[in-house]
Design a protein around this motif. Structure first.
Motif, PDB file in Angstrom:
ATOM      1  N   UNK A  85     -18.665  25.091  25.716  1.00  0.00           N
ATOM      2  CA  UNK A  85     -18.198  25.555  27.029  1.00  0.00           C
ATOM      3  C   UNK A  85     -16.850  24.925  27.388  1.00  0.00           C
ATOM      4  N   UNK A  86     -16.696  23.642  27.075  1.00  0.00           N
ATOM      5  CA  UNK A  86     -15.424  22.965  27.366  1.00  0.00           C
ATOM      6  C   UNK A  86     -14.293  23.550  26.512  1.00  0.00           C
ATOM      7  N   UNK A  87     -14.572  23.743  25.230  1.00  0.00           N
ATOM      8  CA  UNK A  87     -13.545  24.242  24.302  1.00  0.00           C
ATOM      9  C   UNK A  87     -13.124  25.657  24.664  1.00  0.00           C
ATOM     10  N   UNK A  88     -14.087  26.491  25.028  1.00  0.00           N
ATOM     11  CA  UNK A  88     -13.738  27.882  25.338  1.00  0.00           C
ATOM     12  C   UNK A  88     -12.988  27.996  26.673  1.00  0.00           C
ATOM     13  N   UNK A  89     -13.229  27.071  27.610  1.00  0.00           N
ATOM     14  CA  UNK A  89     -12.423  27.062  28.826  1.00  0.00           C
ATOM     15  C   UNK A  89     -10.979  26.687  28.503  1.00  0.00           C
ATOM     16  N   UNK A  90     -10.817  25.730  27.587  1.00  0.00           N
ATOM     17  CA  UNK A  90      -9.464  25.335  27.178  1.00  0.00           C
ATOM     18  C   UNK A  90      -8.716  26.513  26.546  1.00  0.00           C
ATOM     19  N   UNK A  91      -9.453  27.394  25.848  1.00  0.00           N
ATOM     20  CA  UNK A  91      -8.811  28.557  25.220  1.00  0.00           C
ATOM     21  C   UNK A  91      -8.136  29.450  26.271  1.00  0.00           C
ATOM     22  N   UNK A  92      -8.752  29.582  27.435  1.00  0.00           N
ATOM     23  CA  UNK A  92      -8.153  30.406  28.495  1.00  0.00           C
ATOM     24  C   UNK A  92      -6.784  29.845  28.878  1.00  0.00           C
ATOM     25  N   UNK A 113       1.756  27.266  21.590  1.00  0.00           N
ATOM     26  CA  UNK A 113       0.439  27.865  21.782  1.00  0.00           C
ATOM     27  C   UNK A 113      -0.295  28.030  20.460  1.00  0.00           C
ATOM     28  N   UNK A 114       0.420  28.365  19.387  1.00  0.00           N
ATOM     29  CA  UNK A 114      -0.194  28.450  18.062  1.00  0.00           C
ATOM     30  C   UNK A 114      -0.773  27.092  17.672  1.00  0.00           C
ATOM     31  N   UNK A 115       0.001  26.020  17.896  1.00  0.00           N
ATOM     32  CA  UNK A 115      -0.483  24.670  17.602  1.00  0.00           C
ATOM     33  C   UNK A 115      -1.707  24.341  18.449  1.00  0.00           C
ATOM     34  N   UNK A 116      -1.650  24.683  19.735  1.00  0.00           N
ATOM     35  CA  UNK A 116      -2.779  24.406  20.638  1.00  0.00           C
ATOM     36  C   UNK A 116      -4.026  25.171  20.222  1.00  0.00           C
ATOM     37  N   UNK A 117      -3.852  26.402  19.739  1.00  0.00           N
ATOM     38  CA  UNK A 117      -5.014  27.145  19.236  1.00  0.00           C
ATOM     39  C   UNK A 117      -5.577  26.501  17.978  1.00  0.00           C
ATOM     40  N   UNK A 118      -4.700  25.867  17.194  1.00  0.00           N
ATOM     41  CA  UNK A 118      -5.193  25.103  16.052  1.00  0.00           C
ATOM     42  C   UNK A 118      -6.051  23.936  16.493  1.00  0.00           C
ATOM     43  N   UNK A 119      -5.636  23.259  17.587  1.00  0.00           N
ATOM     44  CA  UNK A 119      -6.453  22.171  18.150  1.00  0.00           C
ATOM     45  C   UNK A 119      -7.794  22.721  18.626  1.00  0.00           C
ATOM     46  N   UNK A 120      -7.758  23.851  19.326  1.00  0.00           N
ATOM     47  CA  UNK A 120      -8.987  24.505  19.802  1.00  0.00           C
ATOM     48  C   UNK A 120      -9.928  24.797  18.634  1.00  0.00           C
ATOM     49  N   UNK A 121      -9.406  25.379  17.580  1.00  0.00           N
ATOM     50  CA  UNK A 121     -10.243  25.739  16.436  1.00  0.00           C
ATOM     51  C   UNK A 121     -10.741  24.507  15.692  1.00  0.00           C
ATOM     52  N   UNK A 122      -9.944  23.431  15.697  1.00  0.00           N
ATOM     53  CA  UNK A 122     -10.362  22.183  15.047  1.00  0.00           C
ATOM     54  C   UNK A 122     -11.637  21.641  15.678  1.00  0.00           C
ATOM     55  N   UNK A 123     -11.708  21.695  17.002  1.00  0.00           N
ATOM     56  CA  UNK A 123     -12.885  21.144  17.691  1.00  0.00           C
ATOM     57  C   UNK A 123     -14.067  22.107  17.673  1.00  0.00           C
ATOM     58  N   UNK A 124     -13.796  23.400  17.543  1.00  0.00           N
ATOM     59  CA  UNK A 124     -14.905  24.359  17.497  1.00  0.00           C
ATOM     60  C   UNK A 124     -15.483  24.486  16.090  1.00  0.00           C
TER      61      UNK A 124
END
Length: 430
Positions: A85-92, A113-124
């Motif tokens: 839930x935390x990670x998917x909120x960050x995606x928004x 934003x591409x780098x940030x999406x990489x961070x998002x995917x790293x934690x998911x």
């Protein structure tokens, strides 16, 4: 898919599947829209286009290398559903930034934003695999992994198709990525609780030390060492191919962004087909016996793709549309070669992921996946840098297909060693 279709109706699987599907869709939509927008709308230099594609791919992968150890620790030591839930909120929030980059035609903002999406995917990433043994039966894990992989690549397919349509209309692309991030957040809220399987261990916040310690501890186990190296070579191959496709389509085939999207879409469909096919062939048994022939066949298809590209004729200044491309007699051999590459790749990699989640204690699953992600991402960054360097030396996408074929040989050898070490009841769990 054999014996696991019922999972798509079960709350212990469906919300996770939907969350991963929407996340992969949005990843694909955003990254592909950015690469196509820059390649076709902002740049008109073949070398710069290739290098931008390599930079974007490298930035997306880099967080896996830097942060996977931390993400694995958090996933093992916290409720995975809460983390989702935390990670998917960050995606928004990330997609709001990425959408602004598209609207403002700001390359730094898009790359951030591409780098940030990489961070998002790293934690998911560790969560999506580690949660499967927790919610599924042992005889369902391979099938569930295959469903997740197949769904991921179907999502990538759909995101890629939509990116091709929206690449020249950044305002619609920006709205779409924010909307689908919101859908992903809503799906993630439905994932059932997945508390840690044991008492929490201390979190190591020193990311370099944690990464070295995690990879060192995991790679000492022979079956994990072989599986992780084989997966790493596969994803390096995939990274180089994704980098190659846009400049190959534009500058070698003389085709527009919809054809570039079609290439990545075909690649996604093929891996989804291979993911389903290998589960049927193995009858839900975790085994690497089909890994060597699968990746050898993949290498053969890559070589065929190279030779078809070499025989492609000259093209004019005006880019060919998708409809005209499909009427070219050489288009269909190229499409079949690409589909063959992807199907055999999917057959190769899915059982290897099942090794990572079924041959370690449930308390260590996320850490094992995280160690795999660190090695994978390091190999993929090296692949992106190598593609960048070869491009700078004047070796274009057609020549770089030979590099991909060579990596398939190494992958086949690793797959064979894993088969000898772990199949027929000889795999040790210590």
């Amino acid at each position: 898919m054999q014996n696991v279709a019922h999972l798509l109706r079960a709350r212990r699987f469906l919300p996770l599947f939907a969350t991963q599907f929407l996340g992969a869709f949005n990843d694909s939509l955003f990254k592909q829209a950015v690469v196509l927008f820059v390649t076709y709308q902002l740049y008109s230099n073949a070398a710069k286009e290739f290098q931008f594609s390599a930079i974007a791919q490298g930035l997306f992968i880099l967080p896996f290398f830097l942060l996977s150890a931390l993400s694995g620790q958090l996933a093992d030591d916290h409720d995975k559903a809460r983390l989702i839930r935390i990670i998917k909120f960050a995606e928004i929030l990330i997609m709001i930034m990425g959408g602004a980059g598209l609207l403002l035609e700001s390359i730094p903002l898009m790359l951030a934003a591409v780098f940030a999406m990489g961070v998002h995917s790293t934690f998911f990433g560790p969560i999506k695999y580690a949660i499967l043994p927790q919610h599924l039966g042992k005889d369902e894990v391979l099938g569930g992994t295959g469903l997740v992989e197949a769904g991921t690549y179907i999502a990538i397919l759909l995101g890629t198709i939509l990116a091709g349509v929206l690449a020249s209309q950044p305002q619609f692309a920006a709205a779409a990525v924010v909307l689908f991030a919101l859908f992903g957040f809503l799906a993630g809220r439905q994932v059932p609780p997945a508390p840690p399987a044991a008492e929490r261990l201390p979190i190591t916040w020193h990311i370099v030390h944690a990464s070295i310690e995690l990879v060192g501890g995991t790679m000492r186990i022979r079956r994990l060492f072989l599986a992780i190296l084989a997966i790493s070579f596969f994803w390096t191959i995939g990274a180089v191919l994704i980098i190659i496709f846009p400049p190959l389509v534009k500058n070698v085939l003389g085709a527009d962004e919809q054809v570039a999207s079609m290439f990545i879409a075909i690649f996604s469909v093929g891996i989804a087909i291979g993911s389903v096919a290998i589960n049927r062939m193995l009858k839900s048994q975790v085994s690497a016996r089909y890994a060597p022939p699968s990746v050898i066949a993949m290498g053969v298809f890559v070589l065929l793709l190279h030779f078809v590209s070499l025989t492609w004729g000259e093209h004019g200044e005006e880019l060919t549309t998708l409809g005209n491309f499909l009427f070219n007699p050489m288009a269909w051999p190229m499409i079949l070669c690409l589909l063959g590459v992807a199907i055999t790749g999917g057959m190769f990699v899915v059982p290897l992921y099942a090794f990572l989640t079924t041959t370690v204690p449930k308390t260590e699953t996320a850490r094992t996946v995280a160690a795999n992600n660190i090695v994978n991402s390091g190999a993929m960054v090296i692949g992106a840098l190598l593609a960048f360097a070869l491009s700078s030396l004047g070796i274009g996408p057609v020549g770089q297909l030979l590099l991909v074929a060579a990596m398939c040989i190494v992958s086949a050898w690793l797959g064979w060693k894993l088969h000898l070490a772990c199949d027929e009841g000889r795999c040790r769990t210590d």
